[in-house]
Design an enzyme around this catalytic site. Structure first.
Site, short mmCIF file in Angstrom:
data_model
loop_
_atom_site.label_atom_id
_atom_site.label_comp_id
_atom_site.label_asym_id
_atom_site.label_seq_id
_atom_site.Cartn_x
_atom_site.Cartn_y
_atom_site.Cartn_z
N GLU A 1 63.09 79.65 -28.66
CA GLU A 1 63.41 80.21 -29.97
C GLU A 1 64.22 81.51 -29.89
O GLU A 1 65.03 81.80 -30.78
CB GLU A 1 62.12 80.48 -30.77
CG GLU A 1 61.38 79.22 -31.19
CD GLU A 1 60.38 78.73 -30.16
OE1 GLU A 1 59.61 77.80 -30.47
OE2 GLU A 1 60.36 79.30 -29.04
N PHE B 1 45.06 77.73 -36.29
CA PHE B 1 45.86 77.40 -35.12
C PHE B 1 47.32 77.76 -35.36
O PHE B 1 47.92 77.37 -36.36
CB PHE B 1 45.73 75.91 -34.80
CG PHE B 1 46.58 75.45 -33.65
CD1 PHE B 1 46.32 75.87 -32.35
CD2 PHE B 1 47.67 74.60 -33.87
CE1 PHE B 1 47.11 75.46 -31.29
CE2 PHE B 1 48.46 74.17 -32.82
CZ PHE B 1 48.18 74.60 -31.52
N GLN B 2 47.89 78.51 -34.43
CA GLN B 2 49.28 78.96 -34.47
C GLN B 2 49.59 79.76 -35.73
O GLN B 2 50.70 79.70 -36.26
CB GLN B 2 50.25 77.79 -34.32
CG GLN B 2 50.24 77.20 -32.90
CD GLN B 2 51.40 76.26 -32.63
OE1 GLN B 2 51.96 75.65 -33.53
NE2 GLN B 2 51.77 76.14 -31.36
N MET C 1 72.36 98.36 -13.31
CA MET C 1 72.29 99.66 -13.98
C MET C 1 71.02 100.40 -13.63
O MET C 1 71.02 101.63 -13.49
CB MET C 1 72.40 99.48 -15.50
CG MET C 1 72.64 100.79 -16.23
SD MET C 1 74.21 101.58 -15.80
CE MET C 1 75.37 100.65 -16.80
N LYS D 1 53.34 75.54 -44.65
CA LYS D 1 53.60 74.11 -44.50
C LYS D 1 53.44 73.35 -45.82
O LYS D 1 54.27 72.49 -46.15
CB LYS D 1 52.64 73.54 -43.44
CG LYS D 1 52.89 72.08 -43.11
CD LYS D 1 52.01 71.62 -41.95
CE LYS D 1 52.32 70.17 -41.56
NZ LYS D 1 51.50 69.73 -40.39
#
Length: 618
Positions: A69, A131-132, A496, A181
C-alpha cells in the site's frame, strides 16, 4: 473541518436512481476525471472493488495493483506531481490503511494533491477493536489537509466532490476518505454531484494578491542593488514557470530554487544560479548570503535551505509570495507579505510594473550579475573521474546528456542531491521527496508518473539502500508493462548517513554499511520479469545507458560506483549558507570578510579585493 453547501443555481438536475455507496464513490471518481487508481484490496474495501470491477470492464477507470500500500500512495503522488492532477489510491482497513501513512505524510509536506480512500469496518463495529480496525481518521489528522469518515451513503458524492476541491485548490495536499464496509453496500437514492457543484463554507483561499502589497514589492525591487528570486515548490504547483522567467528577465534578477522548485526556472538560463541550501551550489548560497532583497516565491524557508536561520539572507529585505498565509512570516518575517496564487501574483506584478513604466537600473544589475558570474567561475560543481572507478556524478551527467527531457524521480540520500545538482529538468519533470525525505519513494513514484505520461521517458534514480525499501514494485512494473527505467547508484552504503558519520561523528560508521546481505540486483530484476543490467566500469557507461533507454519495457541497472565519494558543497549543521564544506577558499568568497569601502563608504564584502559598488581597490 469545513462545512459544505450545494448551490441550487449550478447543480446538475438529474433523476435519483437507487444505487449503493460503492457505486456513488466510483461514479463520483469518474466524474472528477479519474482514469487510474493505485491500490490493494482487502476485506473492508471489497464492496468498492466490486464496483470498480464493473467500471474497469466498461473501460472507465483502470486499477493498478501494487505490491504494498505504501507503493500505492507514492504512485498516486508521482502521478499528481507529473500532471498537476489529483492522484488517487485505495487501501483496506487496519494495516492496509496504516501502510498509506508514510505516503500521505510525504504528499502533505510537499503539498501534493491526492485523495486516499480506505475501507473501514462496518459502522456498528467501529470502536469495538474489531478485526483490522484502526482509527485511520485520527491517525492521519496531522498529515492530511482534510479527512472524512463517510457515515451515510447519501453523503458519498458530496464528500468526494469536496475532497477533490480541497486537495487541488489553495495550497494542495492529500485528503483521506474512510468508508465503512456497510456504507459501501448501503442502497439509497443517488443524485450525482458534478465537479464545481460544491461551495465550501469557511474555505476560500486568497489567490489574487493585494494591490497595496504589490506596489510595496515593486518599490523594494526599485530600491534594491542585489535582488534574488528564491523559488520553491509553490511555483510548480501554480504552473508559474513562464511568469517567473518573464519576471526575472524584466528586472534582470538572478534565480535560485529549492529542491521542490527545481524545474520552475531553466537552469541553462544565464540568470539561473541553480539550487541553494545544504547541498546547493556555492554561488547560490553566496548569492543568498549577499543579496539585499530576497523575493521568496512559493517557498517556506525550510531549514535545509536556510542553514542557520538568523544568518540566512541577513542583509536582505524580504518579499514573500505564498498562497498559504500560515507560511508567511512563520520562519522569517517579510517586509512585504503577499498572500495569493504565485502565478496570479506574478502576473499582477508584471502588469503593474508595465503600467508604472518602471525602469531597470542596468548599471547596478550588471555589477551584481558580474559578481555572481565570478562565483560561478570560481566554484563550479565538479565531476570527479577517479582512476579505475566510476563516480556517481559521472552517471548522473551521462543520464542527463542521453535523456535531457526525461521525467526523473529519486529516492533520498546522496544520489538525490547529485541528481538535483546535475540534472536540468523542466517543470514537473523533477519528482523527489523533499520535506519528509522518504526512502523508497522513487520506484513507485516513477511508476505513477509513467502511468500518467506513458509516452514520456520516466527514470528512477535510486541508491542501493533506498531501493530496498520498496523493491517489490518491480512486480507491478512487470505485470502492467510499465516501462520505468531504474538506475541504482550502488556504493554499498547508506551514503548520506556515512558522510555525516565521517564529517560529524568521528568516522564511527554505526549501522550504515549495506554490503553484507546486498542482493544481486540484476538477478532480483530478472526474478520479477524485468530486464536487469550491471555497469562496473566507465567504458560501459555510455553504451549501457543507451541500451537501457532503448529497451521496450522496464529496466533495472545496477551501477557500481566509488564507495567513499561525498556530496559537496555541504552546509554543516548550525552554520550559515556562506559556510560550506567541500569548496576551496578564494578571494571572491564572502566568508566573513566584511569591509567598508574608503571611497564610497559602502558596506562591502571582499570580492577580488575590489568594491563591487564603485570598483575601488579595497
Amino acid at each position: 473541518m469545513v462545512s459544505i453547501s450545494i448551490p441550487q443555481t449550478n447543480q446538475t438536475v438529474s433523476t435519483p436512481q437507487r444505487r449503493t455507496g460503492a457505486f456513488a464513490l466510483i461514479d463520483s471518481l469518474r466524474r472528477h476525471g479519474v482514469k487510474h487508481i493505485f491500490g490493494y484490496p482487502g476485506g473492508a474495501i471489497l464492496p468498492i472493488y466490486d464496483e470498480l470491477y464493473r467500471s474497469e470492464a466498461k473501460g472507465e477507470i483502470k486499477h493498478i495493483l501494487v505490491r504494498h500500500e505504501q507503493g500505492a500512495s507514492h504512485a498516486a503522488d508521482g502521478y499528481a506531481r507529473a500532471t498537476g492532477q489529483v492522484g488517487v489510491c485505495f487501501a483496506t482497513s487496519g494495516p492496509g490503511a496504516t501502510n498509506l501513512v508514510t505516503g500521505l505524510a510525504t504528499a502533505h509536506l510537499d503539498s501534493i494533491p491526492m485523495v486516499a480512500i480506505t475501507g473501514q469496518v462496518a459502522r456498528a463495529a467501529i470502536g469495538t477493536d474489531a478485526f483490522q480496525e484502526t482509527d485511520i481518521f485520527g491517525i492521519t489528522l496531522p498529515v492530511v489537509k482534510n479527512s472524512y469518515v463517510v457515515r451515510e451513503a447519501k453523503d458519498m458524492a458530496r464528500i468526494v466532490a469536496e475532497a477533490f476541491h480541497i486537495a487541488s485548490t489553495g495550497r494542495p495536499g492529500p485528503v483521506l476518505i474512510d468508508v465503512p464496509k456497510d456504507v459501501g453496500l448501503e442502497e439509497f437514492d443517488y443524485t450525482p454531484v458534478e465537479p464545481g457543484d460544491v461551495r465550501l463554507s469557511g474555505y476560500k483561499p486568497t489567490v489574487k494578491g493585494n494591490l497595496r502589497q504589490v506596489n510595496a514589492a515593486l518599490d523594494l525591487i526599485e530600491q534594491s542593488q542585489k535582488p534574488l528570486l528564491y523559488v520553491g515548490g509553490g511555483a510548480i504547483s501554480a504552473n508559474a514557470h513562464q511568469e517567473i522567467r518573464a519576471f526575472a528577465e524584466k528586472f534582470q534578477i538572478p534565480v535560485t530554487t529549492t529542491l521542490m522548485g527545481l524545474g520552475s526556472f531553466d537552469e541553462h538560463h544565464p540568470l539561473s544560479v541553480s539550487m541553494l541550501g545544504m547541498h546547493g551550489t556555492a554561488y547560490a548560497n553566496f548569492a543568498v548570503s549577499e543579496c539585499d532583497l530576497l523575493i521568496a516565491v512559493g517557498a517556506r524557508f525550510d531549514d535545509r535551505v536556510t542553514g542557520k536561520l538568523d544568518e540566512f539572507a541577513s542583509r536582505a529585505k524580504v518579499i514573500h509570495i505564498d498562497i498559504d498565509p500560515a507560511e508567511v512570516g512563520k520562519n522569517r518575517a517579510p517586509e512585504v507579505p503577499i498572500v495569493g496564487d504565485v502565478k496570479q501574483v506574478l502576473v499582477k506584478l508584471l502588469a503593474r510594473a508595465e503600467e508604472l513604466q518602471l525602469p531597470v537600473n542596468s548599471t547596478k544589475t550588471k555589477i551584481w550579475l558580474n559578481q555572481i558570474d565570478r562565483w560561478k567561475a570560481d566554484y563550479p560543481l565538479l565531476v570527479p573521474h577517479p582512476e579505475n572507478q566510476l563516480s556517481p556524478q559521472e552517471v548522473i551527467v551521462e543520464l542527463a546528456e542521453q535523456a535531457p527531457d526525461a521525467y526523473c524521480t529519486t529516492d533520498v540520500g546522496q544520489h538525490q542531491m547529485w541528481a538535483a545538482q546535475f540534472l536540468k529538468n523542466g517543470p514537473r519533470r523533477w519528482i523527489s521527496s523533499a520535506g519528509l525525505g522518504t526512502m523508497g519513494f522513487g520506484l513507485p513514484a516513477a511508476m505513477g508518473a509513467k502511468v500518467a505520461v506513458p509516452n514520456e521517458e520516466v527514470i528512477c534514480i535510486s541508491g542501493d539502500a533506498s531501493f530496498q525499501m520498496n523493491p517489490q514494485e518491480l512486480g507491478t512494473l512487470a505485470q502492467y508493462g510499465i516501462s520505468v527505467k531504474t538506475i541504482i547508484i550502488n556504493n554499498g552504503w547508506q551514503g548520506m548517513v556515512r558522510q555525516w558519520q565521517q564529517n560529524f561523528f568521528g568516522e564511527r560508521y554505526s549501522s550504515s554499511n549495506m554490503e553484507v546481505g546486498m542482493p544481486d540486483f540484476e538477478l532480483l530484476a530478472q526474478a520479477y520479469g524485468v530486464k536487469g543490467m550491471i555497469i562496473r566500469d566507465r567504458s560501459e557507461l555510455k553504451t549501457k545507458i543507451a541500451e537501457m533507454l532503448a529497451h521496450q519495457g522496464p529496466v533495472l541497472v545496477d551501477v557500481h560506483v566509488t564507495k567513499d565519494e561525498n556530496c559537496y558543497p555541504m552546509i554543516a549543521p548550525g552554520k550559515s549558507n556562506a559556510q560550506m564544506l567541500g569548496i576551496p577558499q578564494k578571494e571572491s568568497s564572502p566568508l566573513e570578510q566584511n569591509l567598508q569601502c574608503s571611497n564610497c563608504g559602502a558596506e562591502n564584502t571582499v570580492q577580488n579585493n575590489f568594491c563591487p559598488e564603485c570598483g575601488s581597490k579595497l
